[in-house]
Write a protein that holds these residues in place. Structure first.
Motif, PDB file in Angstrom:
ATOM      1  N   ILE A 100       0.832  -1.209   0.000  1.00 55.68           N
ATOM      2  CA  ILE A 100       0.000   0.000   0.000  1.00 55.68           C
ATOM      3  C   ILE A 100       0.865   1.257   0.000  1.00 55.68           C
ATOM      4  O   ILE A 100       0.535   2.265  -0.631  1.00 55.68           O
ATOM      5  N   ALA A 101       2.001   1.190   0.698  1.00 58.87           N
ATOM      6  CA  ALA A 101       2.906   2.342   0.778  1.00 58.87           C
ATOM      7  C   ALA A 101       3.749   2.518  -0.483  1.00 58.87           C
ATOM      8  O   ALA A 101       4.517   3.479  -0.591  1.00 58.87           O
ATOM      9  N   GLY A 102       3.622   1.613  -1.428  1.00 53.72           N
ATOM     10  CA  GLY A 102       4.373   1.714  -2.670  1.00 53.72           C
ATOM     11  C   GLY A 102       5.806   1.218  -2.570  1.00 53.72           C
ATOM     12  O   GLY A 102       6.627   1.516  -3.426  1.00 53.72           O
ATOM     13  N   GLU A 103       6.100   0.447  -1.525  1.00 55.67           N
ATOM     14  CA  GLU A 103       7.467  -0.027  -1.323  1.00 55.67           C
ATOM     15  C   GLU A 103       7.757  -1.324  -2.071  1.00 55.67           C
ATOM     16  O   GLU A 103       8.918  -1.708  -2.210  1.00 55.67           O
ATOM     17  N   THR A 104       6.715  -2.017  -2.511  1.00 54.95           N
ATOM     18  CA  THR A 104       6.902  -3.281  -3.209  1.00 54.95           C
ATOM     19  C   THR A 104       6.039  -3.333  -4.462  1.00 54.95           C
ATOM     20  O   THR A 104       5.061  -2.592  -4.603  1.00 54.95           O
ATOM     21  N   ASP A 105       6.414  -4.238  -5.372  1.00 56.76           N
ATOM     22  CA  ASP A 105       5.642  -4.495  -6.588  1.00 56.76           C
ATOM     23  C   ASP A 105       4.700  -5.674  -6.408  1.00 56.76           C
ATOM     24  O   ASP A 105       3.636  -5.728  -7.015  1.00 56.76           O
ATOM     25  N   ILE A 106       5.121  -6.632  -5.579  1.00 56.71           N
ATOM     26  CA  ILE A 106       4.380  -7.876  -5.385  1.00 56.71           C
ATOM     27  C   ILE A 106       4.221  -8.134  -3.887  1.00 56.71           C
ATOM     28  O   ILE A 106       5.171  -7.974  -3.127  1.00 56.71           O
ATOM     29  N   SER A 107       3.006  -8.544  -3.493  1.00 57.86           N
ATOM     30  CA  SER A 107       2.743  -8.858  -2.088  1.00 57.86           C
ATOM     31  C   SER A 107       2.227 -10.282  -1.976  1.00 57.86           C
ATOM     32  O   SER A 107       1.185 -10.624  -2.540  1.00 57.86           O
ATOM     33  N   ASN A 108       2.968 -11.134  -1.278  1.00 56.00           N
ATOM     34  CA  ASN A 108       2.566 -12.525  -1.069  1.00 56.00           C
ATOM     35  C   ASN A 108       1.579 -12.611   0.087  1.00 56.00           C
ATOM     36  O   ASN A 108       1.748 -11.924   1.095  1.00 56.00           O
TER      37      ASN A 108
END
Length: 333
Positions: A100-108
């Motif tokens: 949500i914070a834009g720190e990752t591209d993919i969330s497992n």
């Protein structure tokens, strides 16, 4: 005379070759009637299929999904050595916070995204796509020296794990079991496994306060191994990896059958209610704007079935992966 004839023949042959290659406008052909300029575009398309990419793919989230995505990243490195795709483990909830914070591209994730998490993404103008990657059977384990726990019902699990259950010893769980103290090991509150257990087993009642919680499933494994009275729960692959040092407990399903988690019982849903799908979520702007992210996700969906099986999970059906690849194409537009 022979030398002059050889030179003349070579000169004539060279002229004929040049004439064959020339188009009269300064361009050349490739032998199939196409100009070099026309052939360049074809070559670029072919090269794009094996184009070497660079950059990074930000991945974080569920410790349950971690073994699958770690295997994907390791295999992908052999194909695209200049793309860095390390997999973090913050738990499902922790992973979504970074997403949500834009720190990752993919969330497992080991559970579906919650409404409030989805709303935060919507408020932030972040479209995303959900993909199922494999099936898991949440496994209940006890210390391998425990010789009396033969099965557990959902009601017994609830009584054991809720704060108001007042369970201290095995004798509190079932008559005839010894008055030996129990030590509880649970995934942490940021874990999707914790959320799933809370919903299905605890029915949203408060978990006991004396349980040892950790986002790292290996900590839970070692906790149960090291404590004769230990009981814990985590993803199927962590049990498989440590099955020589743990005892898995059959769980009584809705039909009254005591079922042990394995490939078949998880796949066909007999091991219920603790069978579940696993997910990863991808930002659509990363799919369309970062070639390495799109390529990584495509690689993951093409290989997840085999890799999931290798690390102890159960693959989806082939047509489900095919549908996911179609979804990927739509999301990347």
């Amino acid at each position: 005379m022979k030398l002059k004839s050889l030179i003349a023949t070579f000169t004539l042959s060279s002229a004929l070759i040049l004439a064959a290659c020339g188009n009269g406008d300064g361009s050349s052909t490739n032998g199939n009637g196409k100009s070099a300029n026309e052939n360049d575009s074809t070559s670029k398309v072919e090269n794009n299929e094996s184009e070497k990419l660079s950059g990074s793919v930000g991945i974080d989230g569920s410790s349950t999904v971690f073994p699958i995505m770690e295997a994907v990243s390791e295999e992908y490195l052999a194909v695209q050595p200049d793309v860095k795709a390390p997999v973090g483990v913050s738990g499902t909830g922790g992973g979504f916070k970074k997403f949500i914070a834009g720190e990752t591209d993919i969330s497992n994730a080991s559970r579906p995204i919650k409404d409030e998490e989805s709303q935060l993404l919507k408020d932030g103008g972040i479209p995303y796509t959900e993909f199922e990657i494999a099936y898991d059977g949440l496994s209940v384990v006890v210390n391998k020296d425990n010789d009396f726990v033969d099965q557990l019902t959902i009601e017994e699990l609830k009584k054991m794990w809720i704060e108001s259950g007042n369970v201290k010893t095995w004798a509190d769980v079932r008559d005839g079991w010894p008055e030996e103290s129990i030590s509880f090991f649970s995934p942490g509150t940021d874990s999707g496994t914790y959320d799933y257990w809370n919903e299905v087993i605890l029915e949203d009642e408060q978990m006991r306060k004396d349980a040892t919680l950790s986002e790292d499933d290996n900590v839970l494994v070692q906790g149960v191994i090291g404590d004769k009275g230990g009981i814990g729960f985590f993803g199927f692959s962590y049990y498989i990896e440590n099955k020589d040092n743990l005892k898995v407990v059959p769980i009584v399903n809705s039909k009254g059958e005591a079922v042990t988690p394995d490939h078949d019982t998880i796949m066909n849903g007999v091991y219920e209610p603790l069978s579940r799908p696993l997910y990863f979520y991808v930002r659509n702007d990363a799919l369309s704007g970062k070639p390495q992210v799109y390529d990584y996700v495509k690689f993951a969906l093409e290989n997840a079935g085999e890799l999931a099986e290798e690390v102890g999970y159960i693959s989806l059906k082939d047509d489900e992966y095919a549908e996911a690849l179609n979804k990927l194409e739509e999301s990347a537009k």
